[in-house]
Motif scaffolding. Structure first.
Motif, PDB file in Angstrom:
ATOM      1  N   CYS A 252       0.837  -1.203   0.000  1.00  0.00           N
ATOM      2  CA  CYS A 252       0.000   0.000   0.000  1.00  0.00           C
ATOM      3  C   CYS A 252       0.871   1.251   0.000  1.00  0.00           C
ATOM      4  N   LEU A 253       0.433   2.241  -0.731  1.00  0.00           N
ATOM      5  CA  LEU A 253       1.152   3.506  -0.834  1.00  0.00           C
ATOM      6  C   LEU A 253       0.314   4.630  -0.267  1.00  0.00           C
ATOM      7  N   ASN A 254       0.992   5.682   0.186  1.00  0.00           N
ATOM      8  CA  ASN A 254       0.266   6.861   0.640  1.00  0.00           C
ATOM      9  C   ASN A 254       0.012   7.796  -0.533  1.00  0.00           C
ATOM     10  N   ALA A 255      -0.512   8.988  -0.244  1.00  0.00           N
ATOM     11  CA  ALA A 255      -0.880   9.911  -1.316  1.00  0.00           C
ATOM     12  C   ALA A 255       0.325  10.398  -2.102  1.00  0.00           C
ATOM     13  N   GLN A 256       1.522  10.330  -1.481  1.00  0.00           N
ATOM     14  CA  GLN A 256       2.726  10.759  -2.183  1.00  0.00           C
ATOM     15  C   GLN A 256       3.395   9.622  -2.953  1.00  0.00           C
ATOM     16  N   GLY A 257       2.773   8.458  -2.987  1.00  0.00           N
ATOM     17  CA  GLY A 257       3.330   7.323  -3.706  1.00  0.00           C
ATOM     18  C   GLY A 257       4.385   6.569  -2.928  1.00  0.00           C
ATOM     19  N   ARG A 258       4.490   6.822  -1.635  1.00  0.00           N
ATOM     20  CA  ARG A 258       5.474   6.121  -0.813  1.00  0.00           C
ATOM     21  C   ARG A 258       4.771   5.041   0.009  1.00  0.00           C
ATOM     22  N   ARG A 259       5.517   4.012   0.346  1.00  0.00           N
ATOM     23  CA  ARG A 259       4.929   2.905   1.096  1.00  0.00           C
ATOM     24  C   ARG A 259       4.560   3.355   2.506  1.00  0.00           C
ATOM     25  N   ASN A 260       3.419   2.876   2.974  1.00  0.00           N
ATOM     26  CA  ASN A 260       2.925   3.321   4.274  1.00  0.00           C
ATOM     27  C   ASN A 260       3.014   2.248   5.353  1.00  0.00           C
ATOM     28  N   GLY A 261       3.750   1.165   5.064  1.00  0.00           N
ATOM     29  CA  GLY A 261       3.934   0.126   6.078  1.00  0.00           C
ATOM     30  C   GLY A 261       2.827  -0.905   6.120  1.00  0.00           C
ATOM     31  N   GLU A 262       1.957  -0.906   5.116  1.00  0.00           N
ATOM     32  CA  GLU A 262       0.885  -1.892   5.061  1.00  0.00           C
ATOM     33  C   GLU A 262       0.930  -2.641   3.734  1.00  0.00           C
ATOM     34  N   ALA A 263       0.355  -3.819   3.739  1.00  0.00           N
ATOM     35  CA  ALA A 263       0.249  -4.609   2.509  1.00  0.00           C
ATOM     36  C   ALA A 263      -0.989  -5.478   2.588  1.00  0.00           C
ATOM     37  N   LEU A 264      -1.575  -5.739   1.441  1.00  0.00           N
ATOM     38  CA  LEU A 264      -2.678  -6.685   1.327  1.00  0.00           C
ATOM     39  C   LEU A 264      -2.135  -7.949   0.677  1.00  0.00           C
ATOM     40  N   VAL A 265      -2.445  -9.082   1.262  1.00  0.00           N
ATOM     41  CA  VAL A 265      -1.911 -10.362   0.775  1.00  0.00           C
ATOM     42  C   VAL A 265      -3.080 -11.295   0.485  1.00  0.00           C
ATOM     43  N   ARG A 266      -3.034 -11.871  -0.697  1.00  0.00           N
ATOM     44  CA  ARG A 266      -4.089 -12.782  -1.142  1.00  0.00           C
ATOM     45  C   ARG A 266      -3.543 -14.207  -1.178  1.00  0.00           C
ATOM     46  N   PHE A 267      -4.223 -15.132  -0.506  1.00  0.00           N
ATOM     47  CA  PHE A 267      -3.790 -16.527  -0.456  1.00  0.00           C
ATOM     48  C   PHE A 267      -4.642 -17.377  -1.400  1.00  0.00           C
ATOM     49  N   VAL A 268      -4.199 -18.600  -1.623  1.00  0.00           N
ATOM     50  CA  VAL A 268      -4.864 -19.439  -2.616  1.00  0.00           C
ATOM     51  C   VAL A 268      -6.229 -19.926  -2.145  1.00  0.00           C
ATOM     52  N   ASN A 269      -6.451 -20.007  -0.830  1.00  0.00           N
ATOM     53  CA  ASN A 269      -7.752 -20.425  -0.326  1.00  0.00           C
ATOM     54  C   ASN A 269      -7.945 -19.898   1.089  1.00  0.00           C
ATOM     55  N   SER A 270      -9.135 -20.075   1.607  1.00  0.00           N
ATOM     56  CA  SER A 270      -9.467 -19.542   2.929  1.00  0.00           C
ATOM     57  C   SER A 270      -8.708 -20.260   4.043  1.00  0.00           C
ATOM     58  N   GLU A 271      -8.373 -21.530   3.829  1.00  0.00           N
ATOM     59  CA  GLU A 271      -7.620 -22.268   4.840  1.00  0.00           C
ATOM     60  C   GLU A 271      -6.248 -21.638   5.059  1.00  0.00           C
ATOM     61  N   GLN A 272      -5.591 -21.256   3.969  1.00  0.00           N
ATOM     62  CA  GLN A 272      -4.285 -20.604   4.084  1.00  0.00           C
ATOM     63  C   GLN A 272      -4.436 -19.234   4.749  1.00  0.00           C
ATOM     64  N   ARG A 273      -5.519 -18.522   4.419  1.00  0.00           N
ATOM     65  CA  ARG A 273      -5.751 -17.212   5.026  1.00  0.00           C
ATOM     66  C   ARG A 273      -5.922 -17.345   6.545  1.00  0.00           C
ATOM     67  N   ASP A 274      -6.670 -18.360   6.970  1.00  0.00           N
ATOM     68  CA  ASP A 274      -6.884 -18.553   8.405  1.00  0.00           C
ATOM     69  C   ASP A 274      -5.572 -18.860   9.126  1.00  0.00           C
ATOM     70  N   LEU A 275      -4.701 -19.609   8.481  1.00  0.00           N
ATOM     71  CA  LEU A 275      -3.390 -19.872   9.073  1.00  0.00           C
ATOM     72  C   LEU A 275      -2.559 -18.592   9.138  1.00  0.00           C
ATOM     73  N   ALA A 276      -2.698 -17.737   8.130  1.00  0.00           N
ATOM     74  CA  ALA A 276      -1.975 -16.460   8.129  1.00  0.00           C
ATOM     75  C   ALA A 276      -2.414 -15.577   9.287  1.00  0.00           C
TER      76      ALA A 276
END
Length: 699
Positions: A252-276
């Motif tokens: 994730c980037l802020n309004a100035q295009g710099r990273r804001n210390g957050e990220a969104l991560v997509r896993f292959v299924n809900s089971e992997q997400r729950d482990l995350a």
């Protein structure tokens, strides 16, 4: 052949194995020949952890002691012995290949892979494929309990096997019972076949994401607190052992295009997400990372792209992406290729370069570069802060999602990622206005879990909920629109507020204790408007002007009164308009704790785009006598807003710029001729607050 594997850590056991980042201290295994139904020698190895402080649960369940573990071998040596002993047992059984079989997924995914990744040594290939005995058991016996509710003991009970764990050492009974369960599944009545093992991805695969894709919200998490220089590979390493979808890391980037210390991560299924989610507050280096649920819509907003130029640039898959920042505006493709040199060739030459430009075609000084392998990318990163022309160039690892965010953000006239949600316009009936007196009939809750909602607060309050005023629960959000961990509650009397503060102070809500303080309506309003409340008393908000607060606050006033000095800080488009409360068609319920229309209150709210000419933080620079400030605040005037063309907006200011620097920048224009006197009319009190030269202030 199968190698039945069981392990334990120095911390949690069972369903929470690996959730506390504790190290492995025990491995037990045995080889099983599925064809001849013969078994090899059962092996048990203690593992010496770096931290030998065992949890109470570990001591009780395993019977192990720090003294005994202190004599054991470290994990890398134990894994070498594991490979050697398994190979030896296979030769005795006349076999050459094998697959691991464990009780569930936690030992492999949540313990072995993360720990070896942190200790910087590689696991052998056998740990990237394994059978989950619980899933295989449920497939063989569909009438048994659900997979998530299975344990070795419940599976043994279902088959009528012995379940007395005290007969054997810890770990030995578990492996022997797992082997007995496998033999039952291989019997003629079941004739189960092990065909589809679980797999662990060797590495994270990069790739673009289209806005037209459908992303399941049950597969997405938000990671918060990342080091600003972390890349998608660093995030994939943090989630080592779990399968991230292709192109599934979006920084994730802020309004100035710099990273804001957050990220969104997509896993292959809900089971992997729950482990995350179980890795909440695990560490990346010295920092702990918060992990929360997110939605597919949020992921697409960050990672999805529609630009043909970006799609063509990212069409070359499995490339390492490097971001260059600070390029001279006159830099050409040849200049960039020459800067990188022959030791780090760019994929496709000029086609592997993407310059970022503003909507009008002007260069931003940013560019993205593709490299075919990690070696070339590392060579490029060594040129960080080297000179091109007269400027030093910054180089960072990047991701496909970051390319799409940065490029599309420049193409669009409005921000791609707003830092605030759409303002919520509450309609609060007159009887339920927020109190502003000095009576201490309110309480402040501090340290709430970020996932807590109003229902959680009502449960937390217990019987005291009967003493809450209607519409008296106010969640406080920060300027990103997320929960700040604070809430205010209006009680029916000061005595009720005192009793709640005494009863609920430092009471637990979920996994956190919550502090509860008694306060007045005036103190509550100060904090809601961005001020602070501490032991030293009240610190007023950075700017108490109505125009710098969200539209929600205007609903609490009977009329919108805008002092003349407010016009100095806000263009007309951002001024809140007067709202008249409308009577509700239906009578409200007898008791309603929620603010009407689910109104949320924002702390330190500032408009996102376009930004006000003067930031609220710079208003505090002006030193004026308290009496003058109070007089200006209480005075009412009819503002005369600037005419078109009389107000200028400054863009590209240094972040530490204050009022003094801006006035110095306009030196020579401060003493305006008399025909500028009507630009913005000021009262004497307002002029004393602003301390402007002559009749007006440059913005």
């Amino acid at each position: 052949s199968l190698v039945v594997l069981f392990g334990a850590t120095a911390g949690a056991y069972g369903a929470k194995l690996g959730s506390d980042e504790r190290e492995l201290i025990l491995l037990v295994w045995q080889v099983v020949d599925l064809h001849s139904k013969k078994v090899g020698t059962l092996h048990k190895s203690l593992v010496k952890a770096d931290n030998l402080d065992l949890s109470d649960q570990c001591r009780e369940v395993s019977g192990l002691t720090p003294e005994g573990l202190g004599k054991a071998e470290p994990l890398d040596r134990v894994l070498q012995q594991f490979s050697q002993l398994v190979s030896s047992d296979l030769k005795v059984l006349g076999r050459s290949s094998y697959t691991l079989c464990s009780d569930g997924q936690l030992l492999i995914r949540q313990v072995l892979h993360p720990e070896t990744s942190k200790k910087n040594f590689l696991l052998s290939d056998c740990f990237y494929s394994f059978y989950d005995l619980r899933k295989e058991f449920h497939a063989c016996y569909p009438s048994s309990a659900a997979v998530k509710d299975q344990t070795i003991k419940t599976m043994a009970e279902y088959l009528g096997l012995g379940t007395d764990e005290t007969e054997e050492d810890f770990g030995v009974w578990q492996v022997k019972t797992m082997v007995a369960i496998i033999f039952s599944m291989l019997s003629e009545s079941c004739n189960h076949v092990f065909t589809e093992p679980e797999t662990v991805k060797y590495k994270y695969e990069t790739g673009p994401c289209s806005k037209s894709e459908t992303v399941d919200s049950e597969t997405v998490i938000r990671a918060r607190g990342l080091p600003w220089q972390s890349s998608d590979q660093d995030i994939a390493r943090f989630f080592k052992g779990l399968n991230i979808a292709k192109g599934g890391v979006a920084l994730c980037l802020n309004a100035q295009g710099r990273r804001n210390g957050e990220a969104l991560v997509r896993f292959v299924n809900s089971e992997q997400r729950d482990l995350a989610l179980e890795r909440h507050k695990h560490h990346m280096g010295s920092r702990y990372i918060e992990v929360y649920k997110a939605t597919g819509e949020e992921f697409l907003k960050i990672a999805g792209g529609t630009s043909n130029e970006v799609a063509q640039f990212l069409s070359k898959e499995n490339q390492v992406i490097i971001r260059m920042r600070g390029l001279p505006f006159t830099a050409t493709q040849e200049d960039v290729l020459g800067f990188l040199g022959p030791e780090c060739p760019v994929t496709g030459g000029k086609e592997g370069l993407l310059f970022v430009k503003y909507p009008d075609g002007r260069p931003t000084g940013d560019a993205f570069v593709l490299f075919s392998c990690e070696e070339y990318a590392q060579n490029a990163l060594k040129k960080h802060k080297e000179i091109l022309g007269k400027r030093y160039i910054e180089l960072f690892r990047s991701t496909a999602a970051e390319v799409q965010q940065v490029v599309l953000n420049r193409y669009m006239s409005t921000p791609l990622i707003p830092t605030l949600p759409t303002p919520i316009i509450p309609v609060i009936p007159p009887p339920y206005t927020i109190a502003t007196g000095s009576i201490r009939d309110c309480v402040r809750l501090r340290g709430l879990p970020y996932t807590a909602g109003i229902d959680d607060i009502l449960d937390f309050m217990g019987d005291a909920t009967a003493d809450i005023k209607p519409h008296g629960v106010h969640m406080v959000l920060n300027q990103q629109g997320r929960p700040s961990g604070d809430a205010f509650i209006q009680m029916k009397s000061a005595d009720k507020a005192f009793m709640v503060a005494q009863k609920c102070h430092k009471k637990m809500m979920k996994d956190r204790y919550v502090e509860v303080f008694q306060c007045s309506g005036q103190e509550m309003n100060f904090v809601l408007m961005g001020g602070t409340l501490n032991r030293s008393g009240l610190s007023p908000p950075p700017c108490k002007l109505p125009c710098l607060s969200p539209p929600a606050y205007a609903a609490f006033q009977t009329a919108a009164v805008i002092p003349a000095e407010a016009a100095l800080y806000q263009p007309q488009a951002l001024l809140p308009t007067t709202r008249t409360p409308q009577a509700s068609a239906a009578a409200p319920p007898a008791v309603t704790y929620y603010p009407a229309q689910a109104a949320q209150l924002y702390m330190n709210y500032t408009a996102y785009y376009p930004s006000p000419p003067v930031s609220p933080t710079t208003v505090g620079y002006i030193a004026a006598p308290p009496g003058a400030v109070a007089a200006a605040a209480t005075a009412t005037h009819t503002p005369i807003l600037p005419q078109p063309g009389a107000l200028v907006r400054m863009q590209g200011l240094p972040y530490n710029t204050g009022m003094k620097e801006i006035l110095s920048f306009f030196q020579g224009y401060q003493y305006a001729p008399d025909d500028y006197n009507g630009l913005i009319q000021l009262s004497d009190q307002a002029r004393s607050v602003l301390q402007a030269p002559k009749e007006w202030v440059c913005l």
